[in-house]
Design an enzyme around this catalytic site. Structure first.
Site, short mmCIF file in Angstrom:
data_model
loop_
_atom_site.label_atom_id
_atom_site.label_comp_id
_atom_site.label_asym_id
_atom_site.label_seq_id
_atom_site.Cartn_x
_atom_site.Cartn_y
_atom_site.Cartn_z
CG LEU A 1 8.58 2.37 4.65
CD1 LEU A 1 8.13 1.04 4.05
CD2 LEU A 1 7.37 3.27 4.88
CE1 TYR B 1 1.11 -0.11 4.42
CE2 TYR B 1 0.05 2.04 4.27
CZ TYR B 1 0.86 1.15 4.94
OH TYR B 1 1.44 1.53 6.13
CD GLU C 1 10.60 2.55 10.21
OE1 GLU C 1 10.56 3.46 9.38
OE2 GLU C 1 10.33 1.37 9.93
CE LYS D 1 3.33 3.24 2.99
NZ LYS D 1 3.49 3.43 4.44
#
Ligand code: PMP
Length: 256
Positions: free
Chosen positions: A175, A1, A150, A117
Site C-alpha cells: 500500500l 476505505y 510491509e 486500499k
C-alpha cells in the site's frame, strides 16, 4: 476505505489520504458518492457535531446495494458512504512508542494488488492475529524471494549501517502509505538519506534500527523481530528523532 488521524480537530496528511481514496475508487470502478471537497466537509462536520478533536476518521465506500452476484450491477447503484470518528488518546500511542514494538515475520499471503486500499482485509487480519498469537505487535510480511513487503497495517522502514533509511519501493505489493511519504519528506528535510529498495528478513534482523509507520501510529520503533532484539533492543535514536520530527510537523498545523 481510508483511515485518517485527527489531532486537535485537524485531519493529518489530509490531501494524501483523499488522493489515495480517489485512486482506490478509480481502480475499483466505484463512483465517488460525493466530491472529495464535500467528503472533507462531511468529515469535519462529523468531528464537530460529536465534539471529537482527537480521533481516527474512518471513511468506507462500497459499490452500493444490489442483488447478490459477482459481476457489477448493469445499472450502477448509488455508492454507499460510511464515515465514523473514533475518539483516540494520543498518549497511549506515545507510551507504545517509548516501549517499542515487536514484529513477527511470515509469508505475505495477500492478493496481487495491495496498492489498492480495500476492505478485503482477510489476509491482513489473519496475519495480524498470527503476530499477536506469537506475542508480537505487527506482522512483517515477506514475498516469495524472502524480501519484506510491509506490515499487515503499516509500512516497514530499516536503518542501514550508514544511518540512512531503507524502505521498499512503491508497487503493487504494498500500500502506498501516506505516513511513509511524510516520513520520507521529514527525513530528507533532516538530511537523512532515503533509499527505496527491497530488503530481506535477515537484513532487517541485523539492522541498526527498524520502525513502522501508519496514520494511527505515526512512527513506532521496532525493538524485536521474531523475539530477537533489533540493535540493542530499545527504541533507536533515529526512529525516535523521526517520530519527534513527525510530531513537530503535526504540532505546526494543529497548534493555533
Ligand atoms: N500498509 C497497509 C497494508 C496498511 O493497512 C496501512 C495502514 N493504512 C499502511 C501500510 C500504512 O498506511 P498509512 O500510512 O497511509 O496509514
Amino acid at each position: 476505505y481510508e483511515v485518517c488521524a485527527v489531532k486537535a480537530g485537524v485531519m493529518l496528511d489530509e490531501a494524501g489520504h483523499f488522493a489515495r481514496l480517489e485512486r482506490s475508487l478509480a481502480a475499483l470502478d466505484i463512483a465517488q458518492p460525493v466530491s472529495m471537497p464535500a467528503l472533507k466537509l462531511i468529515g469535519r462536520h462529523l468531528l464537530r457535531l460529536n465534539r471529537i478533536s482527537d480521533a481516527i476518521l474512518y471513511i468506507q465506500i462500497s459499490r452500493g446495494v444490489a442483488p447478490r452476484d459477482h459481476p457489477f450491477p448493469v445499472v450502477a447503484p448509488a455508492p454507499a458512504l460510511i464515515v465514523t470518528a473514533k475518539r483516540l488518546d494520543w498518549q497511549k500511542q506515545d507510551a507504545q512508542a517509548e516501549k517499542g514494538v515487536g514484529l513477527i515475520s511470515m509469508p505475505d499471503e495477500r492478493w496481487a494488488r495491495c496498492d489498492i486500499k480495500s476492505t478485503a482485509l482477510l489476509a491482513n487480519v489473519l496475519a495480524k492475529q498470527k503476530a499477536r498469537d506469537a506475542g508480537g505487535y505487527e506482522a512483517m510480511l515477506t514475498d516469495e524471494a524472502g524480501l519484506v513487503t510491509e506490515g499487515s497495517s503499516s509500512t516497514i522502514f530499516m536503518v542501514d549501517g550508514d544511518g540512512g533509511l531503507v524502505t521498499r519501493p512503491l508497487g503493487p505489493e504494498i500500500l502506498p502509505g501516506i505516513t511513509r511519504e511524510t516520513v520520507i519528506d521529514v527525513a530528507r528535510a533532516e538530511n537523512i538519506a532515503v533509499t527505496e529498495r527491497a530488503f530481506s528478513v535477515d537484513e532487517a534482523k541485523a539492522a541498526r534500527e527498524m520502525f513502522i509507520t501508519s496514520a494511527s501510529g505515526f512512527v513506532l520503533p521496532v525493538v524485536e523481530i521474531d523475539h530477537q532484539p533489533v540493535g540493542n533492543g530499545v527504541p533507536g535514536s533515529l526512529a525516535t528523532r523521526l517520530r519527534r520530527a513527525y510530531i513537530a510537523r503535526v504540532d505546526a498545523v494543529t497548534r493555533p
